[in-house]
Write a protein that holds these residues in place. Sequence first.
Motif, PDB file in Angstrom:
ATOM      1  N   UNK B 186       0.814  -1.221   0.000  1.00 27.57           N
ATOM      2  CA  UNK B 186       0.000   0.000   0.000  1.00 27.57           C
ATOM      3  C   UNK B 186       0.844   1.266   0.000  1.00 27.57           C
ATOM      4  N   UNK B 187       0.186   2.309  -0.363  1.00 30.19           N
ATOM      5  CA  UNK B 187       0.821   3.628  -0.402  1.00 30.19           C
ATOM      6  C   UNK B 187       0.718   4.274   0.974  1.00 30.19           C
ATOM      7  N   UNK B 188       1.345   5.398   1.152  1.00 31.28           N
ATOM      8  CA  UNK B 188       1.404   6.008   2.475  1.00 31.28           C
ATOM      9  C   UNK B 188       0.026   6.381   2.996  1.00 31.28           C
ATOM     10  N   UNK B 189      -0.144   6.078   4.274  1.00 32.89           N
ATOM     11  CA  UNK B 189      -1.293   6.605   5.013  1.00 32.89           C
ATOM     12  C   UNK B 189      -2.641   6.244   4.421  1.00 32.89           C
ATOM     13  N   UNK B 220      -1.967  -9.596   4.449  1.00 33.96           N
ATOM     14  CA  UNK B 220      -0.913  -8.838   5.140  1.00 33.96           C
ATOM     15  C   UNK B 220      -0.711  -7.517   4.414  1.00 33.96           C
ATOM     16  N   UNK B 221      -0.746  -6.434   5.162  1.00 29.48           N
ATOM     17  CA  UNK B 221      -0.485  -5.134   4.543  1.00 29.48           C
ATOM     18  C   UNK B 221       0.983  -4.767   4.706  1.00 29.48           C
ATOM     19  N   UNK B 222       1.544  -4.228   3.657  1.00 32.36           N
ATOM     20  CA  UNK B 222       2.950  -3.841   3.710  1.00 32.36           C
ATOM     21  C   UNK B 222       3.126  -2.685   4.683  1.00 32.36           C
ATOM     22  N   UNK B 223       4.357  -2.484   5.148  1.00 36.32           N
ATOM     23  CA  UNK B 223       4.613  -1.322   5.992  1.00 36.32           C
ATOM     24  C   UNK B 223       4.321  -0.045   5.213  1.00 36.32           C
ATOM     25  N   UNK B 224       4.087   0.984   5.954  1.00 38.42           N
ATOM     26  CA  UNK B 224       3.769   2.268   5.352  1.00 38.42           C
ATOM     27  C   UNK B 224       4.942   2.792   4.533  1.00 38.42           C
ATOM     28  N   UNK B 236       9.933  -1.976   1.240  1.00 39.37           N
ATOM     29  CA  UNK B 236       8.730  -2.429   1.938  1.00 39.37           C
ATOM     30  C   UNK B 236       8.484  -3.910   1.658  1.00 39.37           C
ATOM     31  N   UNK B 237       8.666  -4.300   0.405  1.00 36.51           N
ATOM     32  CA  UNK B 237       8.424  -5.691   0.030  1.00 36.51           C
ATOM     33  C   UNK B 237       9.419  -6.598   0.739  1.00 36.51           C
TER      34      UNK B 237
END
Lengths: 345, 345
Positions: B186-189, B220-224, B236-237
């Motif tokens: 995901x993208x930021x925020x 699972x969501x990637x880190x911001x 992030x990946x």
Amino acid sequence: MAGIKDVAARAGVSISTVSRVFNGHENITDEKRKAVLEAASALGYSANSLAASLRRKSSNVVGVLLASQGSPFGTMLHTAIGNTLSDRGYLPMVCSTLGEDDRQDEYVKTLLEMQVGGVIIRPSGSLSITTRHAAVLEREGVPVVFVESAPRKKSVSFVVSANKVGGQLAIRRLWELGHRNIGIMIMPCDVKYHPNRPVSHRLEGALETALELGIADRIVLSPDMPGERFDYGYMAAKRMLREHPELTAVFAMTDMMGTGALYAARETGLSVPEDISVLGYDGLPLSEMTFPPMATVSQSVDLMGQSAADLLITRLEGNETKPAQRTLNPHLIERESLAPAPWTT
Amino acid sequence: MAGIKDVAARAGVSISTVSRVFNGHENITDEKRKAVLEAASALGYSANSLAASLRRKSSNVVGVLLASQGSPFGTMLHTAIGNTLSDRGYLPMVCSTLGEDDRQDEYVKTLLEMQVGGVIIRPSGSLSITTRHAAVLEREGVPVVFVESAPRKKSVSFVVSANKVGGQLAIRRLWELGHRNIGIMIMPCDVKYHPNRPVSHRLEGALETALELGIADRIVLSPDMPGERFDYGYMAAKRMLREHPELTAVFAMTDMMGTGALYAARETGLSVPEDISVLGYDGLPLSEMTFPPMATVSQSVDLMGQSAADLLITRLEGNETKPAQRTLNPHLIERESLAPAPWTT
DNA sequence: ATAAAAACTGAAAAGCTTTTCAAAATTGGA
DNA sequence: TCCAATTTTGAAAAGCTTTTCAGTTTTTAT
């Protein structure tokens, strides 16, 4: 909608006074100035720059003729030019010509009709056609600045990169690292058909240095490619590496092609930089994000765009009428894709 | 330099006649028409579109307000819009706002002063600010078309992609292939702070479908990430894959990020698609040139740009005054980065 | 206090078209 | 041939500013 006349009426002054207020003239009493400003904001005044330019016989619109907006380099150049122009109060009118000369023809006519103050041109394929366009513009009093590639005349303004120097830099560095068998990835129809293209100059410098260092006969040129695209680079590199296993380094005329070479090397079972070194050209952000990060001869595109805009603005504002020229020096950025030649260590 | 007056003098007719000839009016004797045309070409006549627009109270210049010209998607959108406009006889005046709202403010003012016929806006960060700008323009009679993302009001024209559908498409396809443990980059925020961003809609669709299919708890969501950049995606990946070895597929909200994931997977020792599948979003040319070629949810950027220009032109030319809206459907492009989940086969 | 200089302001022209309106020329019909 | 209708043309106004020039007011110097 509300014009200068409305503001004048509401503020109880003449239109001349309103005009003067908005053009930053001195010699206006604070009282009237305040009245004008108030009336303007009350009415939501918006000037009509068409009328202003018409009367003033000059507009702050600058035409930007860009070929091949497709590539990242083109985009960055465009952005740099546009930002500099609008920071300095000019309005860039960008015309993507996509290398079609007739479209460019059309644009020149339109820009002239729009009474643009100046034009920045990144030439497309045919330099001669572009030169003729520039001549038309200059004859009508519209200053022109070439960027990235330009005719070799003293009579035109331009900002270019010292591509030949870049080519020399690249080969010399590879040689210092012990590389002797170097593959060079070239663009289509290179030197022969496009004597003025930036890449041609790069190749010229590279070959010259190779000759100087006595490795000219070991240089391998990649097969001809139809254009600067990642996948073309990939295929060309693959074929070159297969046919010439003796190569220990690849110099790509473009980061795009360099990235293709990176992939090709990996697929061929060669690891970078242990088995083979790769050196790109352009200094695009892309080059930092490859695996491994790719060394590259960087031409500072931001500076190039900014300089072009600067040159134009100088001619637009100053009484400077003579064409000015600027050549930027490329520099080599060392990254992990570069290592001493394997059988030298 | 030579104006309508000069042509009239040379051709021995009145300026009205010259004007009529160049505006394609009927009712001109062939004799006079020929005389005018001859005089014009002899003098190198060039109309002054400033004066023409001033009098006619409309210009064929169209403002194009584009945020974040940096990304390839932005560039392609820009190109598509620009080409369509100039093919149809309009002149795009592109203003790159780089996401700075105050710069956009400035541009809106300038475009208004230039008396542009219409404006196409690709909104930057804050949709509310952009909406206000659009309202200002429309109030002054300048039609506005939003592109790529838009306020949800019925009163504005826009062309968007069905991002939610795209997200659903992606997850459903991965599920069909047997994937259950899916990482989403995901993208930021994301959703929280940018409820209207295209990526947010994609995520919304993805999560909804995951819930439907009963695999929501395994997503699972990637880190911001601070932004849409290749290297951010890469980092992030890498972290996500390290912390969640159970993942068999990655869905990236952007081809950029997807490419980063491709690199990350390889470095982590996972091969694509044998160990892990990767699915991108956007359908950029880039996605076809990765290794392996990356499957992606494609939104047809060319069509998007063209539609936006079309919508605007319709409002400009026709008597059509009502805002029109168009939603384009994304479609999945299958490529080698996609395979059945490893422990399903 | 007065003349001269300086500062400020407004009326009107100019910039180049498009467009309206009326006049001139042409055509058609009787 | 003459009138009416139609087509073609030109003069002039209008579109919104900027700028010049001259006029008015204020300031400065004597």
